[in-house]
Design an enzyme around this catalytic site. Structure first.
Site, mmCIF file in Angstrom:
data_model
loop_
_atom_site.group_PDB
_atom_site.id
_atom_site.type_symbol
_atom_site.label_atom_id
_atom_site.label_comp_id
_atom_site.label_asym_id
_atom_site.label_seq_id
_atom_site.Cartn_x
_atom_site.Cartn_y
_atom_site.Cartn_z
ATOM 1 N N LYS A 107 0.829 -1.210 0.000
ATOM 2 C CA LYS A 107 0.000 0.000 0.000
ATOM 3 C C LYS A 107 0.862 1.258 0.000
ATOM 4 O O LYS A 107 0.552 2.226 -0.703
ATOM 5 C CB LYS A 107 -0.949 -0.008 1.204
ATOM 6 C CG LYS A 107 -2.104 -0.984 1.014
ATOM 7 C CD LYS A 107 -3.037 -0.995 2.204
ATOM 8 C CE LYS A 107 -4.217 -1.915 1.955
ATOM 9 N NZ LYS A 107 -5.061 -2.092 3.136
ATOM 10 N N LYS B 263 -5.741 -8.134 -13.603
ATOM 11 C CA LYS B 263 -6.667 -8.387 -12.493
ATOM 12 C C LYS B 263 -7.639 -7.196 -12.370
ATOM 13 O O LYS B 263 -7.211 -6.040 -12.372
ATOM 14 C CB LYS B 263 -5.857 -8.525 -11.198
ATOM 15 C CG LYS B 263 -6.720 -8.655 -9.957
ATOM 16 C CD LYS B 263 -5.873 -8.630 -8.679
ATOM 17 C CE LYS B 263 -6.724 -8.773 -7.460
ATOM 18 N NZ LYS B 263 -7.020 -7.664 -6.640
ATOM 19 N N LYS C 77 -10.447 -1.742 -8.622
ATOM 20 C CA LYS C 77 -10.952 -0.371 -8.775
ATOM 21 C C LYS C 77 -9.805 0.598 -9.030
ATOM 22 O O LYS C 77 -9.983 1.613 -9.669
ATOM 23 C CB LYS C 77 -11.808 0.052 -7.574
ATOM 24 C CG LYS C 77 -11.083 0.126 -6.271
ATOM 25 C CD LYS C 77 -11.990 0.647 -5.174
ATOM 26 C CE LYS C 77 -11.393 0.379 -3.813
ATOM 27 N NZ LYS C 77 -11.368 -1.055 -3.456
HETATM 28 P P1 ADP Z 1 -9.696 -3.677 -5.332
HETATM 29 O O1 ADP Z 1 -8.502 -4.401 -5.927
HETATM 30 O O2 ADP Z 1 -10.695 -3.307 -6.367
HETATM 31 O O3 ADP Z 1 -9.278 -2.517 -4.444
HETATM 32 P P2 ADP Z 1 -10.208 -5.010 -2.841
HETATM 33 O O4 ADP Z 1 -8.760 -5.253 -2.586
HETATM 34 O O5 ADP Z 1 -10.930 -3.986 -2.036
HETATM 35 O O6 ADP Z 1 -10.420 -4.722 -4.409
HETATM 36 O O7 ADP Z 1 -10.985 -6.409 -2.806
HETATM 37 C C1 ADP Z 1 -11.710 -6.907 -1.741
HETATM 38 C C2 ADP Z 1 -11.792 -8.414 -1.950
HETATM 39 O O8 ADP Z 1 -12.445 -8.694 -3.234
HETATM 40 C C3 ADP Z 1 -10.415 -9.070 -2.072
HETATM 41 O O9 ADP Z 1 -9.910 -9.533 -0.851
HETATM 42 C C4 ADP Z 1 -10.664 -10.230 -3.010
HETATM 43 O O10 ADP Z 1 -11.116 -11.354 -2.275
HETATM 44 C C5 ADP Z 1 -11.817 -9.769 -3.889
HETATM 45 N N1 ADP Z 1 -11.342 -9.341 -5.209
HETATM 46 C C6 ADP Z 1 -11.087 -8.073 -5.626
HETATM 47 N N2 ADP Z 1 -10.702 -8.043 -6.916
HETATM 48 C C7 ADP Z 1 -10.696 -9.328 -7.342
HETATM 49 C C8 ADP Z 1 -10.391 -9.955 -8.586
HETATM 50 N N3 ADP Z 1 -10.031 -9.264 -9.660
HETATM 51 N N4 ADP Z 1 -10.483 -11.303 -8.660
HETATM 52 C C9 ADP Z 1 -10.869 -12.026 -7.578
HETATM 53 N N5 ADP Z 1 -11.163 -11.495 -6.381
HETATM 54 C C10 ADP Z 1 -11.090 -10.167 -6.252
#
Ligand code: ADP
Ligand code: TRP
Length: 327
Positions: free
Chosen positions: A110, A189, A192
């Site tokens: 982060k 992947k 957001k």
């Molecule tokens: P972002 O990458 O959009 O910030 P987060 O890290 O907040 O998403 O994601 C919260 C949870 O959603 C993660 O711990 C994971 O389990 C799931 N997740 C997010 N993006 C994906 C993805 N592309 N494929 C599978 N699981 C995902």
């Protein structure tokens, strides 16, 4: 089995969140005692705008309910409705070596992504451990990125119990969400922060636009195509039935189908999930009192569990509170 997971309210949820995490949470409600909370205190490490944090918090609750979380079966509540977690986080910090937190890879990731290196961000795993231990959770369904935090939680539970010579805190187990990385419209992947997401609750027009703009290669329409290297197919597979998936696979391999048709097929299965959810969400949004009641009631019953555990914790470490103070 007590199942617990936390979801940060830090922006619009997308198809990756649903397929990677939310759908499994919703499935688990059928046969378990589920606690799902909206980790608004954790989000404060990145979202520092009151109106926005309030909106994101509500949005997570609406999204979950619209997609099938049933408040009769599972608790969905706000982290801040159980203020005891911050007390437990402090107590855990006194039995946790600084080195343990320094090894946290998600902190380093982060900071590398320019999130301010606040003390809150550094001690994030302590609060997360408190979230888990305060309900004596058995199972914590999370994505791969969170497994190290669960291991740290196990260490903290053991250190606490050993330090105070009592089995007060229960070591939880991680339940890894199926190892499926959901690709975004650029093939990376879905996230957001990469701008490549298909949001769960956009307008139908906007969802269509996102689906139709998924990156594909330039194989001509008449040629056979490789389903296994195509993001359209990868997403379709996660949303369609096995029979539908097999049928689309045949069309890829046979040739004669353009990517435009594959995208239309994907849009159909996407809308099959999202259209009814959109409708439910609109209804839920129109009744803010209902939403508030659901969150408040679940928060209260989660807090009842937390209070009991905290009594054991305080008593194990000799923290005496005035009678009635914590009632
Ligand atoms: P972002 O990458 O959009 O910030 P987060 O890290 O907040 O998403 O994601 C919260 C949870 O959603 C993660 O711990 C994971 O389990 C799931 N997740 C997010 N993006 C994906 C993805 N592309 N494929 C599978 N699981 C995902
Ligand atoms: N750290 C988790 C995430 O970013 C959210 C979270 C906070 C959590 N507390 C938790 C997950 C407790 C599971 C258990 O996705």
């Amino acid at each position: 089995m007590r199942v617990l997971s936390g979801i940060q309210p830090s922006g619009q949820l997308h198809l990756g969140n649903y397929l990677g995490a939310m759908s499994q949470h919703i499935e688990l409600q059928e046969a378990n005692d589920c606690f799902f909370f909206i980790a608004n205190l954790h989000s404060l490490t990145t979202v520092q705008d009151a109106a926005l944090l309030e909106k994101y918090t509500r949005d997570v609750a609406l999204d979950y309910l619209a997609l099938g979380l049933d408040p009769e079966k599972a608790k969905i509540f706000r982290q801040t409705d159980v203020p005891e977690v911050t007390e437990l986080a402090w107590i855990l910090s006194t039995v946790t070596g600084k080195g343990l937190l320094e090894r946290a890879t998600s902190y380093k990731d982060k900071v590398a992504r320019n999130i301010p290196a606040s003390m809150g961000l550094f001690s994030y795993p302590l609060l997360m451990a408190a979230d888990i231990l305060i309900y004596r959770s058995d199972l914590v369904p999370v994505g791969k990125d969170q497994v190290q935090h669960i291991e740290m939680t196990q260490d903290m539970a053991t250190h606490f119990n050993e330090t105070f010579g009592k089995e007060v805190l229960k070591r939880p187990e991680a339940k890894l969400n199926e190892a499926r990385i959901v690709p975004g419209i650029d093939g990376q992947k879905m996230s957001k922060s990469y701008g490549n997401a298909i949001d769960l609750f956009d307008t139908p027009k906007a969802t269509k636009k996102r689906v139709m703009s998924i990156k594909t290669d330039s194989t001509p329409v008449e040629d056979p195509k490789d389903p296994d290297s195509c993001s359209v197919f990868a997403l379709y597979k996660l949303l369609a039935t096995p029979d539908e998936t097999a049928a689309l696979r045949e069309k890829y391999v046979a040739g004669g189908m353009g990517y435009g048709d594959a995208k239309k097929a994907l849009l159909e299965v996407t809308e099959r999930l999202l259209a009814p959810a959109r409708e439910r969400r609109t209804k839920l949004e129109a009744d803010p009192d209902y939403l508030e009641d659901v969150l408040t009631a679940a928060g209260k019953s989660a807090r009842d569990v937390a209070r009991e555990v905290m009594e054991d914790v305080r008593s194990a470490c000799g923290l005496i509170a005035g009678k009635g103070t914590h009632a």
